[in-house]
Every structure is written in C-alpha cells, then in structure tokens.
Design a protein around this motif. Structure first.
Motif, PDB file in Angstrom:
ATOM      1  N   GLU A   1      18.504  18.797 -33.391  1.00 15.30           N
ATOM      2  CA  GLU A   1      17.859  19.156 -34.615  1.00 15.30           C
ATOM      3  C   GLU A   1      16.548  18.903 -35.363  1.00 15.30           C
ATOM      4  OE1 GLU A   1      20.717  21.961 -36.901  1.00 15.30           O
ATOM      5  OE2 GLU A   1      21.908  20.378 -36.172  1.00 15.30           O
ATOM      6  N   GLY A   2      16.845  17.350 -35.094  1.00 12.98           N
ATOM      7  CA  GLY A   2      16.180  15.970 -35.964  1.00 12.98           C
ATOM      8  C   GLY A   2      16.216  16.240 -37.093  1.00 12.98           C
ATOM      9  N   GLN A   3      17.221  16.530 -37.806  1.00 13.36           N
ATOM     10  CA  GLN A   3      16.912  17.012 -39.097  1.00 13.36           C
ATOM     11  C   GLN A   3      19.454  17.361 -39.792  1.00 13.36           C
ATOM     12  OE1 GLN A   3      15.267  20.498 -41.537  1.00 13.36           O
ATOM     13  NE2 GLN A   3      14.449  20.825 -39.082  1.00 13.36           N
ATOM     14  N   LEU A   4      18.460  17.219 -41.219  1.00 17.60           N
ATOM     15  CA  LEU A   4      20.475  17.623 -41.405  1.00 17.60           C
ATOM     16  C   LEU A   4      20.476  18.856 -42.095  1.00 17.60           C
ATOM     17  CD1 LEU A   4      21.359  14.879 -43.928  1.00 17.60           C
ATOM     18  CD2 LEU A   4      22.429  15.904 -41.481  1.00 17.60           C
TER      19      LEU A   4
ATOM     20  N   LEU B   1      22.678  26.268 -37.155  1.00 14.53           N
ATOM     21  CA  LEU B   1      21.598  25.135 -36.416  1.00 14.53           C
ATOM     22  C   LEU B   1      20.319  25.283 -36.389  1.00 14.53           C
ATOM     23  CD1 LEU B   1      22.661  23.159 -33.695  1.00 14.53           C
ATOM     24  CD2 LEU B   1      22.471  25.384 -32.207  1.00 14.53           C
ATOM     25  N   GLN B   2      20.468  24.498 -36.560  1.00 18.46           N
ATOM     26  CA  GLN B   2      18.609  24.895 -37.211  1.00 18.46           C
ATOM     27  C   GLN B   2      17.680  24.404 -35.361  1.00 18.46           C
ATOM     28  OE1 GLN B   2      16.888  24.686 -40.017  1.00 18.46           O
ATOM     29  NE2 GLN B   2      19.151  25.292 -39.882  1.00 18.46           N
ATOM     30  N   GLU B   3      16.377  24.939 -35.437  1.00 19.77           N
ATOM     31  CA  GLU B   3      15.778  24.530 -33.901  1.00 19.77           C
ATOM     32  C   GLU B   3      15.985  23.535 -33.355  1.00 19.77           C
ATOM     33  OE1 GLU B   3      11.176  25.390 -32.521  1.00 19.77           O
ATOM     34  OE2 GLU B   3      11.592  25.475 -34.652  1.00 19.77           O
ATOM     35  N   LEU B   4      16.033  23.551 -32.057  1.00 15.39           N
ATOM     36  CA  LEU B   4      15.750  22.047 -31.532  1.00 15.39           C
ATOM     37  C   LEU B   4      14.286  22.113 -31.452  1.00 15.39           C
ATOM     38  CD1 LEU B   4      18.923  22.843 -29.017  1.00 15.39           C
ATOM     39  CD2 LEU B   4      19.516  22.085 -30.843  1.00 15.39           C
ATOM     40  N   LYS B   5      14.625  20.752 -31.278  1.00 12.82           N
ATOM     41  CA  LYS B   5      13.643  19.526 -30.682  1.00 12.82           C
ATOM     42  C   LYS B   5      13.358  19.400 -29.316  1.00 12.82           C
ATOM     43  CE  LYS B   5      12.248  19.700 -34.527  1.00 12.82           C
ATOM     44  NZ  LYS B   5      11.951  21.246 -35.523  1.00 12.82           N
ATOM     45  N   ARG B   6      12.220  19.808 -28.581  1.00 14.35           N
ATOM     46  CA  ARG B   6      12.365  19.282 -27.106  1.00 14.35           C
ATOM     47  C   ARG B   6      12.715  17.213 -27.038  1.00 14.35           C
ATOM     48  NH1 ARG B   6      11.625  22.722 -23.740  1.00 14.35           N
ATOM     49  NH2 ARG B   6      10.875  24.721 -24.678  1.00 14.35           N
ATOM     50  N   GLY B   7      12.700  16.892 -25.861  1.00 11.44           N
ATOM     51  CA  GLY B   7      12.772  15.406 -25.637  1.00 11.44           C
ATOM     52  C   GLY B   7      13.973  14.736 -24.809  1.00 11.44           C
ATOM     53  N   PHE B   8      14.846  15.196 -25.683  1.00 11.58           N
ATOM     54  CA  PHE B   8      16.431  15.483 -24.856  1.00 11.58           C
ATOM     55  C   PHE B   8      16.695  15.547 -23.433  1.00 11.58           C
ATOM     56  CE2 PHE B   8      17.308  19.765 -26.562  1.00 11.58           C
ATOM     57  CZ  PHE B   8      17.529  19.903 -25.816  1.00 11.58           C
TER      58      PHE B   8
ATOM     59  N   LEU C   1      16.215  24.080 -23.696  1.00  7.47           N
ATOM     60  CA  LEU C   1      16.657  24.738 -25.057  1.00  7.47           C
ATOM     61  C   LEU C   1      17.399  25.921 -25.239  1.00  7.47           C
ATOM     62  CD1 LEU C   1      13.139  24.230 -26.931  1.00  7.47           C
ATOM     63  CD2 LEU C   1      15.308  22.689 -26.694  1.00  7.47           C
ATOM     64  N   GLU C   2      17.447  26.948 -24.322  1.00  2.60           N
ATOM     65  CA  GLU C   2      18.609  27.982 -24.593  1.00  2.60           C
ATOM     66  C   GLU C   2      19.836  27.683 -23.815  1.00  2.60           C
ATOM     67  OE1 GLU C   2      18.562  32.465 -22.675  1.00  2.60           O
ATOM     68  OE2 GLU C   2      16.699  31.589 -22.681  1.00  2.60           O
ATOM     69  N   LYS C   3      19.490  26.496 -22.842  1.00  2.00           N
ATOM     70  CA  LYS C   3      21.134  26.770 -22.090  1.00  2.00           C
ATOM     71  C   LYS C   3      22.206  25.568 -23.116  1.00  2.00           C
ATOM     72  CE  LYS C   3      20.380  27.858 -17.601  1.00  2.00           C
ATOM     73  NZ  LYS C   3      20.150  27.432 -16.345  1.00  2.00           N
ATOM     74  N   ILE C   4      21.225  24.202 -23.624  1.00  2.27           N
ATOM     75  CA  ILE C   4      22.042  23.117 -24.965  1.00  2.27           C
ATOM     76  C   ILE C   4      22.350  24.062 -26.092  1.00  2.27           C
ATOM     77  CG2 ILE C   4      21.264  21.998 -25.737  1.00  2.27           C
ATOM     78  CD1 ILE C   4      21.893  20.847 -23.022  1.00  2.27           C
ATOM     79  N   ARG C   5      21.341  25.239 -26.476  1.00  4.61           N
ATOM     80  CA  ARG C   5      21.796  26.161 -28.047  1.00  4.61           C
ATOM     81  C   ARG C   5      22.812  26.920 -27.768  1.00  4.61           C
ATOM     82  NH1 ARG C   5      19.013  26.475 -32.509  1.00  4.61           N
ATOM     83  NH2 ARG C   5      19.597  28.057 -33.537  1.00  4.61           N
ATOM     84  N   ARG C   6      22.839  27.737 -27.030  1.00  5.66           N
ATOM     85  CA  ARG C   6      24.092  28.589 -26.118  1.00  5.66           C
ATOM     86  C   ARG C   6      25.319  27.322 -25.852  1.00  5.66           C
ATOM     87  NH1 ARG C   6      21.950  31.316 -22.643  1.00  5.66           N
ATOM     88  NH2 ARG C   6      22.790  30.092 -20.686  1.00  5.66           N
ATOM     89  N   GLY C   7      24.896  26.193 -25.562  1.00 12.44           N
ATOM     90  CA  GLY C   7      26.553  25.044 -25.403  1.00 12.44           C
ATOM     91  C   GLY C   7      27.040  24.907 -26.710  1.00 12.44           C
TER      92      GLY C   7
ATOM     93  N   LEU D   1      18.424  36.455 -30.009  1.00 12.07           N
ATOM     94  CA  LEU D   1      18.742  35.563 -30.989  1.00 12.07           C
ATOM     95  C   LEU D   1      17.121  34.488 -30.646  1.00 12.07           C
ATOM     96  CD1 LEU D   1      22.046  33.947 -30.315  1.00 12.07           C
ATOM     97  CD2 LEU D   1      20.938  35.333 -32.148  1.00 12.07           C
ATOM     98  N   ASP D   2      16.218  34.232 -31.903  1.00 12.16           N
ATOM     99  CA  ASP D   2      15.217  33.594 -32.107  1.00 12.16           C
ATOM    100  C   ASP D   2      15.697  31.625 -31.977  1.00 12.16           C
ATOM    101  OD1 ASP D   2      15.856  32.431 -34.096  1.00 12.16           O
ATOM    102  OD2 ASP D   2      13.680  33.636 -35.299  1.00 12.16           O
ATOM    103  N   GLU D   3      14.494  30.913 -31.731  1.00 11.11           N
ATOM    104  CA  GLU D   3      14.648  29.753 -31.604  1.00 11.11           C
ATOM    105  C   GLU D   3      16.021  28.956 -32.812  1.00 11.11           C
ATOM    106  OE1 GLU D   3      11.154  29.801 -33.759  1.00 11.11           O
ATOM    107  OE2 GLU D   3      12.355  31.036 -32.064  1.00 11.11           O
ATOM    108  N   GLU D   4      16.184  29.736 -33.779  1.00  9.17           N
ATOM    109  CA  GLU D   4      16.085  29.238 -34.899  1.00  9.17           C
ATOM    110  C   GLU D   4      18.320  29.899 -35.128  1.00  9.17           C
ATOM    111  OE1 GLU D   4      13.316  27.875 -38.622  1.00  9.17           O
ATOM    112  OE2 GLU D   4      12.871  30.257 -37.982  1.00  9.17           O
TER     113      GLU D   4
END
Length: 801
Positions: free
Chosen positions: A530-533, A539-546, A604-610, A792-795
């Motif tokens: 999420e890159g932030q508290l 759960l906040q929007e996930l950031k790319r990179g991982f 992003l979608e699969k990690i959020r679901r996980g 569900l959207d990204e947030e």
C-alpha cells in the motif's frame, strides 16, 4: 550419505531422530563420566585420609586434556564424519570404564587415576563433535533451541552423576567398610549401561566430513594456529571471548562458593554437605537457565538476550554478595545467578556453531574449548590471588569473601556494557519484541515457505506492524525502506534492528535490483504494497513494483494480513495515532499467511485478492461464530466508533436485522440510542435503512451528522447536503461493506485516503474475499452468491450494477 540441513530448511524426521539420539547419548555419557569421577574422589579420600589432594588431582585430570589435545580433537572432528567420532567415543568409553573396573579389582589407585585421565581425554575429543554436529542435524533455525536443550541435559546429567555417585559410595562404604568394594559394583553397572550408548550413536545420521589436512605429528602442537583460525573472524573471536568469560565467571562463582562453605563450617564434617547444597543450587539454576534459553531461542538465535542476561547476572551477583550465606535466600540468589549465566551463554554458543565454516567447525569449537579452560584457570588464579592477598594483609574487610564477589560483579557489568555497545540493535530488538508480546497476544496461521527467498506482502495498519510480523513469521524478516529516511535517528535504529533493504525512489531500477538480490540470497523480504498506513482500517490501493521484484528474483509471494491491529494505540483508530490508552493488555493480534503465489502469477488484482483471503483466515482465528466474526469486522474499520454512542430510529427495523450490531455493542462498549427523529445534536453517528433515510431527507436540520445508509437506495446521493452520506451494504443480515467519512490527515504530508466514493456501496470489509462470484469469509461460512455485475475497484470499493 545425508546432506546437512541447509539454512532455512526444516530437518527431516530422520535428522530430528538423530538429534534426540545425540541428546540421549551425550546425557548418558556425561552421567557416566561424572559418576566415575565422583566415585574416585571419595575413594581417594578414603585411601589417603583426606580428599583435598584428591580434589586437586581430579581438577588437573579434568582440565589438562583440553590443553594437551585441543588441536587433535578439532582435527579429528573435521577430518571424519562427526557421527563416526561419536560412535568411536561411545565405544572408547565402554572400554575405559571396563579398564576402570579392572583397576578397582586390582586395588590400584594409580591405574584408576590413569583410567580417569583417559575418560577426561575422551571428553576433550568428544566435545567438538557433539557440539559441531547439532547444526548439521537441525540447521540454523532450530539451532538456538537445540543448543540450549543440549546444554540443559548435559548439566542435568553432570548434577545427577555427582549426587548419585556420592550417595551410593557413602551408603556402600558405611555398610561394607571397604572403599574398593563400595566402588566396584557401581562401576561395573556403569560399564554395562554404557553399551546401549553405542547403538544410540550409531542411529545418528552420517554427516559430511570436512576437507581438513591429513594427520601429522605437528598437529599436536598447533594450539597457536588453531586460535588464530578462531580469531581471524571478528564475529567468531568476539563470540568465543564471551563464552570464555562465562566459563571464567562460572569457575569463579563455583570456587568462591566452596570458600564460603569452608568458612561457614571451618572445613569440618559439615563442609561436604554445605558445599553440595551450594553446588546443587548453582547446577539446578543453570539447568533452568538452559531450559529457558532453549525456549527463548526456539524460533531463531537472538543475540539480544546476551546483554539482557548480562545485566541480570550483574544485579544478581551484587545481591549475592550482600546475603548471609547461612540464609535460605543465599541458595536462591546463587541459583538465580547461575540461571542468568546459562541464558548468557546459550545464544553465544549457538551463534558460534552457526557461524563456523563447516569444514573447520571442529577446529574452531576445540579452540573455543581451549579458551574456556584458560578462562577457568584464570578464575582460579584470580580467586587464589585474592585469598593470598587477604592472608598477607591480615584479612581486611575490603578483601573479605563478599567483597571478592564484587570483582565478579564489576567484570560482569563491564563485559555487558561492551556487548551492548557491540550489538545495540539486537538488544533493542529483543526488548522491543518482549514488550510487544506483553502488550499483544500474537498468533499466526497459514503455511509459509520453509526455505529460499520469499516476498512478504502484508497490509499496513500500525507503526508496530514490523514487530507484529517479526514476532509471527517463522523466519527472520527484512523490510524494504526508502534510504532517504535513514537520516532520522529513530528510522536509522529501526533499519539496524530489522536489517532493512535500503532503496531509493529516485533510482527505481537500483531499488528493484537491491530487493531482488536480497530475495535471491534466500531472505524473507517484506514490502508494504500500500505504501502508506491505512487511516480507514481497510486495504488501500496497491502500488506496483513488487511484481517485477518477484519475477526478477524468481521467488514466491505471500499475501499476508494482520487482523486485530486496528484499535491498538499504534493505529489511526479514533482519527489519531498514539495519543490514546489501550483498551486492554494482551491485545489479540492474528497474522495470517495466504497460500504462496508463483512469481509469474503475480499482479495487483491477484495479490489484492490474496490479501483479502489472508484477512479471512486471520479473522477466523479470532472469531467463535459467524455473528461474532461480522461484529469484529465492524470494529476494524473507521466507521462506527468503539466506546461511543450511535443513533437509530425507533421505528426502523433495519438495526435489529443486523445480528452483528448487538454483538458489536457488547464487545466494544458502543451504545445504541433510539430516537423518534434523527437529531445530530444528540448523536453524531446514525445507522439505519429506508425509514431513517426518509426522515433525514425530510428533515429541516441544516447541519447533520454521519449517516450509515443501509437502505435500498443507498448508492443514490442523499437529498440532504448537510449530512455525511456513507452508503453501506448488508445481505441477509450480514454487513458486507461500509463507507465512512474520509479520514483526516495524520500530518500535513499524509496522502489523501477515501472513505466514500460516488456510486459505491462502501468498502468490502476485511475478512471477506471474492472467489469468482461467491463472497467468502468466517461471517458467511457457506459462502454467499453475489448479484451479477458486482465489481471491486483498486481501493476495495464495491459497486452493484
């Protein structure tokens, strides 16, 4: 031949069985050794009329082989499989015990002393092998536990051998009047009991041998070379010095207690009884300390316990110096000092074994044993020097026995300060985790990869998440941190505590490469995607990179969830961090690890679901039934507030249809206030359905409160601009999603976070996840079919068509 366990790999059942065989073998061998020694000491005293010279001879016999044969013992342990050395030692002990029996039959004290010297020599050769094989059997992760347990059982065997031998010899001597006859029967029994030890040693799995040099006569004199090998590595050198200090300290305390017993009894008939009590107290304290250390180190080797134990040793030694030796409290203080001394030693011992190069482990452990003997001799010399100075100066008070103990306390304090300066991060880490465990009851669930690089992707709720994850994860965790933050002192200490992977956002390619390299090295690396508290609890929007990092490293990703952290003083519950009191101590935290994902599946979608799936796993650990699970879900978002009132319309049936609402009220001290009309001046937060919505829309009040809208038209804007409209969704009496007011910023630099979104029916509550078209979670154990077109959207906001 079985290979030794790799770092991070779980030992096989055969390797664990081999470890327990090792424990049984070394326990029996230690018992045999001490039993034989403590039969010969009173036998020598019976023959000579005094035991003082025999005790001196016994002390020389026990320590001399470590000085003479340290290089050969280390060479033997490295040249051959340590399992084979253990088998040979077991065979040799049976033979030597048999020769000792023959010496007793022949009534030859010199022959018996020679056999005792052979037993001590065997111990010198046996020690590097029995210590060095532990890591080869159980690996690094379990080494702390295994080392502590090994030392505990060895100390128990030594204590039992000393006590049992003394009792048996005294009883048999009293009945027969013949010392030879008193020693003969027990020694034959001991020789027979040593035979099964050979089988136990044989059952230990074979281990690889080192590639050390061939045998030569010059090896016998390689003491200096052996010590240089140990000292060439700064970490090994410092660790071995800490271990040597322990043995010097233990030797000083042991001999000092004998001097105290002599002063109390005048060296008369009571000396043996009093000194035995002191020895038993110290030995039992050390047994307890080794046992406690094995539990403290059961997950990993924690060097931070060394300075903690050093502080406790210093304090207990000072206390010991102030207590009357004839008082029962003296025995307790002596046992306490020995207890903390054992905790001091165990992490150092395990760390030394862990850091030794495999092909030189025997050599290094033998060199460490040599150092320990030197330290023990130094302790004897120091105590003898203090005693001589006391006699020469006419026994001044400042050289009395209690004052002499201040020397040990000062030395202990000095070495502790030195260790704290060397490893401040490990100390803070251990103390911090201990405090966290006092405040929080942390549980973990789910499977976790046993070895290799793992990318950990958890939600981010509190400032203490790193401590929660460190305490819950079965393997050490490294956290990724922006390098620019390390200019801050507190952040720099944090980065040292958790061995962070520093990255720079201004150099994204280098940042990705640094994280991937840490994973390739086999570490567990944690990134908060999420890159932030979160300030909503969701759960906040996930950031790319991982995804790129995982693919570059070729390692699995583990979505993770920390449940129960919302509401702690470190979370934003109540719209503030820190400035609040905890609801209770031992606050429940559940950390769940979802099934690992292959790097080529990561998006992003699969990690959020996980992560949402992990939230359901974690919630299930804390909830006793579906209704309670739903109530806990309400408590872990920034909507309805704990410990505050909320309003409902007295004619609205909606609140009574939500089973979780009443449980939420009972668990979290929230009070439902019924009213005939919505009055924001009495209650700020209101919850209801169609009836309450109609009342609000027809109200003439200009400035309203917060309305949690569960009505049929919740996603449509409210026809009253004065109220904060928070659309929510409940299906079949289960609360699925909630909106909430946008949370305020924690500080001017905080990023905006949304609690509401036009057209959405709220944010899907933590503890739910969507499997295809089915909503799952502990609040709906059978699953719930969702209407067609739900998205569900990204947030995490939920939309119905």
């Amino acid at each position: 031949m079985d290979e030794a366990p790799e770092l991070g790999r779980e030992p096989t059942r055969r390797e664990w069985a081999g470890f327990w065989c090792l424990i049984c073998q070394q326990t029996q061998s230690a018992f045999n050794d001490k039993f034989a020694q403590f039969l010969l000491i009173p036998l020598g005293g019976w023959l000579a009329g005094t035991s003082s010279s025999i005790v001196l001879v016994a002390g020389i016999i026990i320590t001399l082989p470590f000085f003479l044969f340290a290089p050969l013992a280390g060479w033997l342990s490295d040249r051959f499989s340590k399992r084979n050395v253990l088998v040979g030692s077991a065979l040799a002990q049976s033979v030597i015990l048999g020769l000792l029996c023959l010496a007793i039959i022949a009534k030859s004290l010199p022959m018996a002393i020679l056999a005792a010297f052979a037993l001590a020599t065997l111990t010198a050769f046996y020690t590097p092998a029995k210590m060095g094989i532990v890591k080869e059997l159980v690996g690094s992760r379990h080494l702390g536990f295994a080392s502590g347990f090994q030392q505990m059982m060895a100390m128990l065997a030594i204590l039992a051998g000393q006590i049992v031998a003394g009792i048996i010899f005294s009883d048999r001597l009293e009945s027969s009047g013949d010392g030879w006859q008193a020693a003969y029967g027990p020694l034959w029994l001991l020789a027979i009991l040593s035979l099964p030890v050979i089988l136990l040693a044989w059952l230990i799995p074979p281990t690889p041998r080192g590639s050390t040099q061939p045998f030569s006569a010059a090896l016998a004199l390689h003491h200096g070379q052996q010590l240089r090998t140990l000292w060439s590595d700064r970490t090994l050198r410092r660790t071995s010095f800490g271990m040597a200090f322990f043995w010097g300290f233990a030797g000083f305390i042991n001999l000092w207690s004998l001097e105290v017993a002599k002063e109390l009894t005048g060296g008369g008939l009571e000396f043996g009884r009093v000194s035995s009590k002191f020895m038993a107290a110290a030995s039992l304290g050390m047994v307890g300390g080794f046992g406690a250390a094995s539990l403290l180190l059961r997950r990993r080797i924690e060097l931070g316990w060394v300075p903690v134990a050093g502080v406790a040793m210093t304090i207990s030694t000072l206390v010991l110096s102030m207590i009357d030796p004839s008082a029962p409290a003296f025995l307790m203080a002596l046992a306490t000092t020995a207890f903390f001394a054992a905790i001091f030693l165990t992490p150092l011992n395990a760390h030394l074994q862990d850091r030794c190069p495999p092909d030189k482990r025997g050599e290094i452990l033998a060199a460490a044993s040599l150092q320990e003997c030197v330290a023990g001799v130094g302790a004897v010399a120091l105590l003898y020097g203090l005693g001589s100075a006391r006699d020469i100066l006419g026994s001044p008070w400042w050289l009395g026995l209690h004052a002499q103990l201040l020397v040990a306390a000062i030395a202990c304090g000095a070495i502790t300060i030195y260790i704290v300066r060397l490893i401040p991060a490990e100390l803070v880490r251990v103390v911090g985790l201990a405090i966290i465990r006092l405040i929080y009851r942390i549980r973990s669930t789910g499977s976790f990869p046993e070895k290799g690089g793992v990318l950990l992707l958890p939600n981010h709720i509190t400032w203490a998440d790193a401590f929660f994850l460190t305490a819950a994860c079965p393997r050490p965790v490294r956290f990724v941190m922006e390098a620019g933050f390390t200019g801050n002192t507190a952040v720099r200490i944090f980065s040292q505590l958790f061995d962070t992977v520093p990255i720079s956002s201004s150099k994204p390619r280098e940042a990705l490469r640094a994280s991937a390299e840490a994973l390739k090295e086999g570490h567990v690396v944690c990134i908060f995607p999420e890159g932030q508290l979160t300030r909503t609890g969701t759960l906040q929007e996930l950031k790319r990179g991982f995804e790129i990092i995982a693919r570059q490293a070729g390692c699995p990703l583990v979505p993770t969830w920390t449940d129960g952290a919302w509401g702690s003083i470190f979370s934003f519950e109540g719209n503030r961090f820190f400035t609040k009191f905890p609801y209770r101590l031992r606050y429940g935290i559940s950390v769940a690890f979802a099934p690992a994902m292959a790097p080529d599946e990561a998006d992003l979608e699969k990690i959020r679901r996980g992560m949402q799936q992990a939230s359901a796993i974690a919630l299930a650990e804390r909830a006793s039934d579906p209704a309670q699970a739903n109530a806990l879900q309400l408590a872990h978002v920034n909507a309805l507030q704990r410990g505050t009132d909320f309003g409902v319309l007295d004619t609205d049936p909606l609140p009574d249809s939500l089973t979780a609402l009443a449980i939420f009220e009972n668990l979290f001290r929230a009070i439902r206030r019924e009213s005939p009309f919505p009055d924001p001046s009495s209650e700020t937060h209101w919850l209801g359905g169609n009836a309450l919505r109609e009342k609000i829309e027809s109200s003439k009040i200009q400035h309203g409160g917060v309305f949690f809208d569960f009505s049929d038209h919740a996603k449509e804007p409210l026809a009253h601009s004065g109220w904060v409209h928070c659309p929510c969704l409940a299906i079949n009496g289960v609360i699925i999603a909630m909106s909430m007011p946008d949370p305020p910023k924690a500080h001017p630099g905080s990023k905006d976070q949304k609690g509401c979104k036009p057209g959405a029916l709220g944010i899907l509550l933590p503890g739910f996840w969507i499997d295809g078209t089915t909503l799952r979670g502990p609040a709906i154990p059978e699953g719930l079919a969702l209407p067609d077109g739900v998205t569900l959207d990204e947030e995490g906001f939920l939309f119905l068509p």
